[in-house]
Design a protein around this motif. Sequence first.
Motif, PDB file in Angstrom:
ATOM      1  N   MET B  11       0.778  -1.048  -0.064  1.00 11.35           N
ATOM      2  CA  MET B  11       0.170   0.004  -0.027  1.00 11.35           C
ATOM      3  C   MET B  11       0.951   1.412  -0.089  1.00 11.35           C
ATOM      4  O   MET B  11       2.031   1.105   0.696  1.00 11.35           O
ATOM      5  CB  MET B  11      -0.981  -0.010   1.227  1.00 11.35           C
ATOM      6  CG  MET B  11      -1.931  -0.882   1.224  1.00 11.35           C
ATOM      7  SD  MET B  11      -3.084  -0.725   2.735  1.00 11.35           S
ATOM      8  CE  MET B  11      -3.861   0.852   2.214  1.00 11.35           C
ATOM      9  N   PHE B  12       0.588   2.354  -0.623  1.00  7.90           N
ATOM     10  CA  PHE B  12       1.292   3.672  -0.669  1.00  7.90           C
ATOM     11  C   PHE B  12       0.046   4.569  -0.233  1.00  7.90           C
ATOM     12  O   PHE B  12      -0.849   4.624  -0.602  1.00  7.90           O
ATOM     13  CB  PHE B  12       1.399   3.883  -2.066  1.00  7.90           C
ATOM     14  CG  PHE B  12       2.640   3.062  -2.711  1.00  7.90           C
ATOM     15  CD1 PHE B  12       2.413   1.871  -3.247  1.00  7.90           C
ATOM     16  CD2 PHE B  12       3.954   3.628  -2.602  1.00  7.90           C
ATOM     17  CE1 PHE B  12       3.417   1.077  -3.959  1.00  7.90           C
ATOM     18  CE2 PHE B  12       5.019   2.799  -3.148  1.00  7.90           C
ATOM     19  CZ  PHE B  12       4.736   1.612  -3.684  1.00  7.90           C
ATOM     20  N   VAL B  13       0.405   5.268   0.671  1.00  8.64           N
ATOM     21  CA  VAL B  13      -0.130   6.459   1.576  1.00  8.64           C
ATOM     22  C   VAL B  13       0.352   7.491   1.675  1.00  8.64           C
ATOM     23  O   VAL B  13       1.603   7.630   2.197  1.00  8.64           O
ATOM     24  CB  VAL B  13      -0.913   5.799   2.740  1.00  8.64           C
ATOM     25  CG1 VAL B  13      -1.602   6.714   3.613  1.00  8.64           C
ATOM     26  CG2 VAL B  13      -1.480   4.547   2.689  1.00  8.64           C
ATOM     27  N   GLN B  14      -0.321   8.651   1.292  1.00  9.12           N
ATOM     28  CA  GLN B  14       0.171  10.058   1.625  1.00  9.12           C
ATOM     29  C   GLN B  14       0.392  10.294   3.264  1.00  9.12           C
ATOM     30  O   GLN B  14      -0.388  10.026   3.874  1.00  9.12           O
ATOM     31  CB  GLN B  14      -0.639  11.069   1.135  1.00  9.12           C
ATOM     32  CG  GLN B  14      -0.185  12.380   0.599  1.00  9.12           C
ATOM     33  CD  GLN B  14       0.877  12.295  -0.597  1.00  9.12           C
ATOM     34  OE1 GLN B  14       0.422  11.267  -1.533  1.00  9.12           O
ATOM     35  NE2 GLN B  14       1.980  12.966  -0.533  1.00  9.12           N
ATOM     36  N   GLU B  15       1.781  10.880   3.511  1.00 10.10           N
ATOM     37  CA  GLU B  15       1.781  11.237   4.851  1.00 10.10           C
ATOM     38  C   GLU B  15       0.807  12.035   5.382  1.00 10.10           C
ATOM     39  O   GLU B  15       0.194  12.828   4.647  1.00 10.10           O
ATOM     40  CB  GLU B  15       3.159  12.144   4.864  1.00 10.10           C
ATOM     41  CG  GLU B  15       3.726  12.549   6.373  1.00 10.10           C
ATOM     42  CD  GLU B  15       4.887  13.315   6.050  1.00 10.10           C
ATOM     43  OE1 GLU B  15       5.302  13.805   4.972  1.00 10.10           O
ATOM     44  OE2 GLU B  15       5.699  13.635   7.016  1.00 10.10           O
ATOM     45  N   LYS B  16       0.641  11.898   6.559  1.00  9.63           N
ATOM     46  CA  LYS B  16      -0.674  12.421   7.526  1.00  9.63           C
ATOM     47  C   LYS B  16      -1.823  11.857   7.281  1.00  9.63           C
ATOM     48  O   LYS B  16      -3.095  12.357   7.994  1.00  9.63           O
ATOM     49  CB  LYS B  16      -0.565  14.085   7.394  1.00  9.63           C
ATOM     50  CG  LYS B  16       0.841  14.600   7.776  1.00  9.63           C
ATOM     51  CD  LYS B  16       0.583  16.053   7.827  1.00  9.63           C
ATOM     52  CE  LYS B  16       1.924  16.784   7.908  1.00  9.63           C
ATOM     53  NZ  LYS B  16       2.105  18.157   7.905  1.00  9.63           N
ATOM     54  N   ASP B  86       6.462   5.159   9.572  1.00 13.60           N
ATOM     55  CA  ASP B  86       5.603   4.010   9.723  1.00 13.60           C
ATOM     56  C   ASP B  86       5.651   3.009   8.152  1.00 13.60           C
ATOM     57  O   ASP B  86       5.012   2.101   8.360  1.00 13.60           O
ATOM     58  CB  ASP B  86       3.963   4.684   9.427  1.00 13.60           C
ATOM     59  CG  ASP B  86       3.742   5.332  10.781  1.00 13.60           C
ATOM     60  OD1 ASP B  86       2.766   6.169  10.713  1.00 13.60           O
ATOM     61  OD2 ASP B  86       4.215   4.950  11.702  1.00 13.60           O
ATOM     62  N   SER B  87       6.407   3.538   7.454  1.00 12.63           N
ATOM     63  CA  SER B  87       6.887   2.639   6.236  1.00 12.63           C
ATOM     64  C   SER B  87       7.754   1.582   6.731  1.00 12.63           C
ATOM     65  O   SER B  87       8.640   1.473   7.548  1.00 12.63           O
ATOM     66  CB  SER B  87       7.853   3.380   5.507  1.00 12.63           C
ATOM     67  OG  SER B  87       7.093   4.482   4.824  1.00 12.63           O
ATOM     68  N   ILE B 112       4.776   5.002   3.106  1.00 12.63           N
ATOM     69  CA  ILE B 112       4.258   6.365   3.374  1.00 12.63           C
ATOM     70  C   ILE B 112       5.095   7.370   2.419  1.00 12.63           C
ATOM     71  O   ILE B 112       6.408   7.608   2.579  1.00 12.63           O
ATOM     72  CB  ILE B 112       4.428   6.737   4.720  1.00 12.63           C
ATOM     73  CG1 ILE B 112       3.796   5.754   5.570  1.00 12.63           C
ATOM     74  CG2 ILE B 112       3.781   8.338   4.884  1.00 12.63           C
ATOM     75  CD1 ILE B 112       2.427   5.725   5.755  1.00 12.63           C
ATOM     76  N   ILE B 113       4.232   7.990   1.490  1.00 10.64           N
ATOM     77  CA  ILE B 113       4.694   9.075   0.634  1.00 10.64           C
ATOM     78  C   ILE B 113       4.895  10.525   0.996  1.00 10.64           C
ATOM     79  O   ILE B 113       3.616  10.883   1.865  1.00 10.64           O
ATOM     80  CB  ILE B 113       3.720   9.001  -0.807  1.00 10.64           C
ATOM     81  CG1 ILE B 113       3.610   7.606  -1.176  1.00 10.64           C
ATOM     82  CG2 ILE B 113       4.477   9.767  -1.854  1.00 10.64           C
ATOM     83  CD1 ILE B 113       2.841   7.496  -2.153  1.00 10.64           C
ATOM     84  N   PRO B 114       5.941  11.109   1.168  1.00 12.20           N
ATOM     85  CA  PRO B 114       6.043  12.465   1.730  1.00 12.20           C
ATOM     86  C   PRO B 114       5.124  13.392   1.067  1.00 12.20           C
ATOM     87  O   PRO B 114       4.813  13.276  -0.517  1.00 12.20           O
ATOM     88  CB  PRO B 114       7.285  13.043   1.510  1.00 12.20           C
ATOM     89  CG  PRO B 114       8.327  11.768   0.988  1.00 12.20           C
ATOM     90  CD  PRO B 114       7.137  10.882   0.574  1.00 12.20           C
TER      91      PRO B 114
END
Lengths: 115, 114
Positions: B11-16, B86-87, B112-114
């Motif tokens: 999974m790829f998720v944007q930071e925050k 969290d990555s 987690i993507i910055p």
Amino acid sequence: DAGVIQSPRHEVTEMGQEVTLRCKPISGHNSLFWYRQTMMRGLELLIYFNNNVPIDDSGMPEDRFSAKMPNASFSTLKIQPSEPRDSAVYFCASSAPGLPNTEAFFGQGTRLTVV
Amino acid sequence: AQKITQTQPGMFVQEKEAVTLDCTYDTSDQSYGLFWYKQPSSGEMIFLIYQGSYDEQNATEGRYSLNFQKARKSANLVISASQLGDSAMYFCAMGGFGNEKLTFGTGTRLTIIP
């Protein structure tokens, strides 16, 4: 507490050699587990002890693998003879008594490479 | 026999943002425990959170919460306000009543993507 301590952290050995992995569980914990982690098979339970007695060794791949727990503070996992397919990260973990369950705390793992 | 299924390999998720990692399980035990572990790239296994099958409230530990739906046999991990740290790989696991050994799922790699 220092946590679960495993040694060595890394081991490179030649096929056919004997390998011994060591583990010191957290003081007061009465269950000890040996897990193996590979990309292909994920995390597999090899064997676990409760109060120093082996309870379930159904995950031990074959007779080349053996594990002992001579006392509450020490366990070994031995592979003799080692083969390249034994290359993996071996984790030791321990847990305290409690119902229905308590979390297992893992050591840093031993990365074994058999060439 | 116990079985844990994690259907999200990555999974790829944007930071925050908040993120939910899925976990379903199967067991014939009436009483059991569910666990989540984090494995960062350094390799250690870090315990995050525990839910007992008879606990009526969902477990929470800081930014981690466990969305436990017993009838659906699911135990999803929710991470609120995700951070770059969290990555990692996240593993769901379960143990039977009084049975100390844990059965693990195949894990979900969270980035987690910055």
